[in-house]
Design an enzyme around this catalytic site. Structure first.
Site, PDB file in Angstrom:
ATOM      1  N   TYR A 474       0.831  -1.211   0.000  1.00 34.29           N
ATOM      2  CA  TYR A 474       0.000   0.000   0.000  1.00 34.29           C
ATOM      3  C   TYR A 474       0.866   1.262   0.000  1.00 34.29           C
ATOM      4  O   TYR A 474       0.929   1.974  -0.966  1.00 34.29           O
ATOM      5  CB  TYR A 474      -0.953  -0.015   1.189  1.00 34.29           C
ATOM      6  CG  TYR A 474      -1.995   1.068   1.104  1.00 34.29           C
ATOM      7  CD1 TYR A 474      -3.058   0.942   0.225  1.00 34.29           C
ATOM      8  CD2 TYR A 474      -1.911   2.211   1.882  1.00 34.29           C
ATOM      9  CE1 TYR A 474      -4.020   1.939   0.115  1.00 34.29           C
ATOM     10  CE2 TYR A 474      -2.867   3.211   1.795  1.00 34.29           C
ATOM     11  CZ  TYR A 474      -3.914   3.075   0.910  1.00 34.29           C
ATOM     12  OH  TYR A 474      -4.858   4.057   0.806  1.00 34.29           O
ATOM     13  N   SER A 554      -6.711   0.884  -4.924  1.00 34.18           N
ATOM     14  CA  SER A 554      -6.801   2.280  -4.522  1.00 34.18           C
ATOM     15  C   SER A 554      -5.406   2.921  -4.591  1.00 34.18           C
ATOM     16  O   SER A 554      -4.783   2.919  -5.644  1.00 34.18           O
ATOM     17  CB  SER A 554      -7.405   2.381  -3.118  1.00 34.18           C
ATOM     18  OG  SER A 554      -7.778   3.693  -2.826  1.00 34.18           O
ATOM     19  N   ASP A 637     -17.841   3.469  -7.670  1.00 35.89           N
ATOM     20  CA  ASP A 637     -16.663   3.991  -6.980  1.00 35.89           C
ATOM     21  C   ASP A 637     -16.776   5.506  -7.004  1.00 35.89           C
ATOM     22  O   ASP A 637     -16.454   6.150  -8.002  1.00 35.89           O
ATOM     23  CB  ASP A 637     -15.369   3.539  -7.648  1.00 35.89           C
ATOM     24  CG  ASP A 637     -14.145   3.885  -6.809  1.00 35.89           C
ATOM     25  OD1 ASP A 637     -14.292   4.669  -5.857  1.00 35.89           O
ATOM     26  OD2 ASP A 637     -13.060   3.360  -7.098  1.00 35.89           O
ATOM     27  N   HIS A 675     -15.856   1.567  -4.410  1.00 39.28           N
ATOM     28  CA  HIS A 675     -14.736   1.563  -3.474  1.00 39.28           C
ATOM     29  C   HIS A 675     -15.124   0.984  -2.124  1.00 39.28           C
ATOM     30  O   HIS A 675     -14.305   0.374  -1.436  1.00 39.28           O
ATOM     31  CB  HIS A 675     -14.229   2.998  -3.287  1.00 39.28           C
ATOM     32  CG  HIS A 675     -12.757   3.107  -3.198  1.00 39.28           C
ATOM     33  ND1 HIS A 675     -11.964   3.382  -4.275  1.00 39.28           N
ATOM     34  CD2 HIS A 675     -11.907   2.963  -2.165  1.00 39.28           C
ATOM     35  CE1 HIS A 675     -10.697   3.426  -3.913  1.00 39.28           C
ATOM     36  NE2 HIS A 675     -10.635   3.170  -2.622  1.00 39.28           N
TER      37      HIS A 675
END
Length: 703
Positions: A474, A554, A637, A675
């Site tokens: 991430y 993301s 999203d 999302h």
């Protein structure tokens, strides 16, 4: 309490592998379809004197007939491609076994009632339940299918009154961030007439008398705090705070149980915020507690004191306290100093302070007195992740959850006075953890920085450089990646795969300095860390580029997007979900302006230079052999605009010199999901099956 608004939606996709090559691409590759052609337009613009081409700008218009027809063709291509790959049913069957298990959320107690979410093995969507007393029977409170028979609406519990008699609950259509909020009387099961449509990143608190509520809503013009009298039209609600802030800020609030104090935090990205306090029994004016400092401040109220968790003059964070009567920073007194481990969060339960510490990317739960005296470490089953203690300042109990790579989520009830705790709920997953081992390794990044990484695999693995390996990460928004139960990823391990996740800069594992080392003009450090992790796995004999897949969602989608454009030869396959990819226009869409403090503003020359240097969409080169890529996004999203995945799909399909029947660029575009999820369990199983099937095939493991 500062809002934890992160660009998460992290989709750690799953994959699996068998030892040895079971099928070759050429054995069935000839039957694969070719991608549909995407129109290229001669669109150019000058930004800071540089000519930028954007041949797929037209795909930003999500509702145009031309874009919708393009989406339909891409979905048809995706379905026809995956239908040619064998082995789907066996993958789906095992994922169903791993996913179809009972799941329960951490309970919240109010007025002797315990409220929690629960998803039974046979359920499609989570439901909301409550108990009368700790040992009472579970009573169904909210059933999502009563709102939409097709399962398109999810329910969530947003707020509970002090006596447990009134709740605010949300209805989420698809995976959108925006929700509709309604109020319900728990005893009667009847809704009040108050309805709040289009609530965005909202927090809600009822007054103790249940006659009113305070709530936040992130409107298009910016975040706002409102006061609502129950029974009145929400259109007439009083704006009490936030009118001067724009869309690039966000606000969170906290109301004390006695209704006397309202705390407000104004966030400027993930490295800075201001705190304000309002003493409601006197007036509704907010007074500054701390402002205009380049640091974060999270406020918690216990008794007559304000406790502040901050990285001000302490990168790994410390705790200060001040009386509510004079909470300004000059009156603060440090009670828990900064230590070697990062203090990730605190909670105030039973008159004590519980701190979740990060020790080399694993979590420790520590108990302190109200004056900061260390009392004990709460014993945990193993090294892993713990959700901080949940409870109230005046309660006698708290609840926390623990999990690790091998341990499914387990919720414990903790007795504050004795320190004893007992299992409240344990998830049972058909997975033999004893067959696997995990280790934490350290590697050098490009600039010499030492970075840790968790590696999980079967015991006795042969380091011959041939193991199918799934690498994910991430690296942003101060988010920390700690050991978590692998869920469907267990399938990857069961078939001799290696699972690896590094703790990249940009995260919060080692304090604010670690976060800032991976944001703004230092964002390239995050990509370098990730690429160095891949190189380490290859050098140490775990895998090779033909057996290495990367997955991210993301901000993690930006991560794998940068990795595949900067080092395409290093990876065989990529799964990129709900990603940011056009970093020169991201701030113009949806809530993108919120992320400018983390990424930078491309309208500023200095920011433009580094954003242009790594923006995945602007660094695709024609004629390069790119790895196979599966993009995943959807209409709902409402956080990261789907235009990123649409444009990148079209560009890579045009540019890649790889054989599209061997290394395709595919888009899975869901018209219901977003999302924040929005799928039923059967739909989640189908999606994970798609991702596994794609990765199985790419790593030469299709049946």
């Amino acid at each position: 309490m500062r809002i934890k608004l992160k660009c998460f939606g992290v989709c750690f996709a799953t994959a699996s592998a068998l030892v040895g090559l079971l099928a070759s691409f050429t054995s069935f590759g000839g039957s694969f379809p070719l991608p549909p052609e995407s129109k290229r337009e001669e669109f150019v613009e000058s930004i800071h004197g540089e000519i930028i081409t954007d041949p797929y700008r037209w795909l930003e218009e999500s509702k145009s007939q031309e874009t919708r027809e393009w989406i339909d063709k891409q979905n048809e291509y995706f379905r026809s491609f995956l239908s040619k790959i064998p082995g789907r049913e066996s993958i789906k069957a095992r994922i169903s076994e791993l996913r179809r298990v009972d799941s329960v959320g951490i309970p919240t107690e109010r007025g002797g009632r315990y409220f929690f979410s629960k998803l039974l093995a046979e359920d499609e969507l989570s439901k909301i339940y409550y108990r009368e007393g700790l040992d009472g029977e579970d009573k169904l409170l909210l059933e999502p299918f009563s709102f939409a028979e097709d399962g398109s609406i999810n329910v969530g519990l947003e707020a509970i009154s002090k006596d447990g008699e009134l709740i605010a609950y949300s209805l989420r259509i698809g995976g959108a961030d925006e929700v509709e909020v309604r109020l319900m009387n728990v005893s009667t099961g009847e809704d009040l007439k108050d309805v709040f449509p289009n609530m965005h990143f909202s927090e809600i608190y009822f007054t103790p008398d249940k006659k009113a509520m305070y709530y936040t809503n992130h409107l298009k013009e910016g975040p706002r705090v409102f006061y609502h009298v129950l029974g009145n039209d929400p259109k007439d609600d009083e704006l009490i705070f936030g009118g001067e802030y724009g869309s690039e800020q966000f606000i969170s609030i906290y109301l004390t149980d006695d209704g006397n104090y309202l705390l407000a935090s104004v966030g400027y990205g993930w490295s800075k915020n201001d705190l304000f306090l309002c003493e409601l029994r006197k007036d509704k004016g907010f007074k500054p507690v701390v402002t205009e400092r380049d640091a974060t401040f999270e406020g918690y109220i216990g008794g007559e004191n304000l406790y502040i968790l901050t990285n001000y003059m302490a990168s790994r964070r410390r705790v200060c306290v001040a009386p509510l009567a004079s909470p300004e920073i000059e009156n603060w007194r440090e009670i828990i100093p900064e230590g070697e481990d990062t203090l990730e969060s605190i909670s105030l339960v039973g008159g004590r302070i519980y701190g979740v510490y990060m020790h080399n990317a694993t979590k420790i739960l520590r108990e302190f007195s109200s004056e900061g005296e260390f009392l004990r470490d709460v014993p945990l089953p193993a090294l892993g992740s713990v959700a901080g203690m949940h409870g109230r300042w005046d309660s006698k109990e708290g609840f926390f959850s623990f999990s690790s790579f091998h341990t499914p989520p387990t919720i414990y009830r903790y007795e504050v006075a004795s320190g004893e705790f007992h299992v409240w709920f344990k998830q049972e997953v058909p997975f033999d953890a004893d067959k696997f081992e995990e280790k934490q390794v350290w590697f050098n990044s490009k600039d010499g920085t030492r970075v840790p990484m968790f590696v999980v695999h079967k015991k006795g693995i042969n380091l011959d450089g041939n193991n199918p390996t799934l690498l994910t990460g991430y690296g942003g928004f101060n988010g920390s990646i700690t050991p978590y139960f692998l869920g469907a990823n267990a399938l990857w391990l069961e078939r001799a795969g290696v699972f690896a996740t590094p703790n990249l800069r940009g995260g919060g594992e080692f304090g604010e300095e670690w976060h800032r080392a991976g944001m703004l003009d230092k964002k390239q450090n995050v990509f370098d860390d990730f690429i160095s992790a891949a190189e380490w796995l290859i050098e140490e004999g775990y895998t090779n580029p033909q057996k290495l897949a990367i997955v991210g969602g993301s901000n993690g989608g930006l991560l794998v997007g940068a990795a595949l454009t900067q080092r395409p030869e290093l990876f065989r396959a990529v799964v990129c979900t709900y990603p940011l990819l056009d970093m020169l226009r991201y701030h113009k869409f949806l809530v993108g302006a919120l992320w400018v403090p983390e990424y930078g503003n491309p309208e500023e020359l200095e920011d433009f230079k580094y954003l242009r240097a790594y923006s995945p969409y602007h660094n695709v080169k024609e004629g390069v052999e790119y790895p196979a890529v599966l993009f995943v996004t959807g209409d709902f999203d409402t956080r990261v605009d789907p235009m990123h995945a649409r444009k990148m799909t079209a560009l890579l399909q045009w540019a890649s010199a790889s054989n599209p029947k061997e290394k395709p660029i595919i888009l899975s575009y869901d018209t219901k999901a977003g999302h924040s999820g929005g799928l039923m369990m059967s739909e989640w199983v189908e999606r994970e099956t798609d991702e596994f099937l794609f990765l199985f095939w790419q790593l030469g493991l299709a049946e």
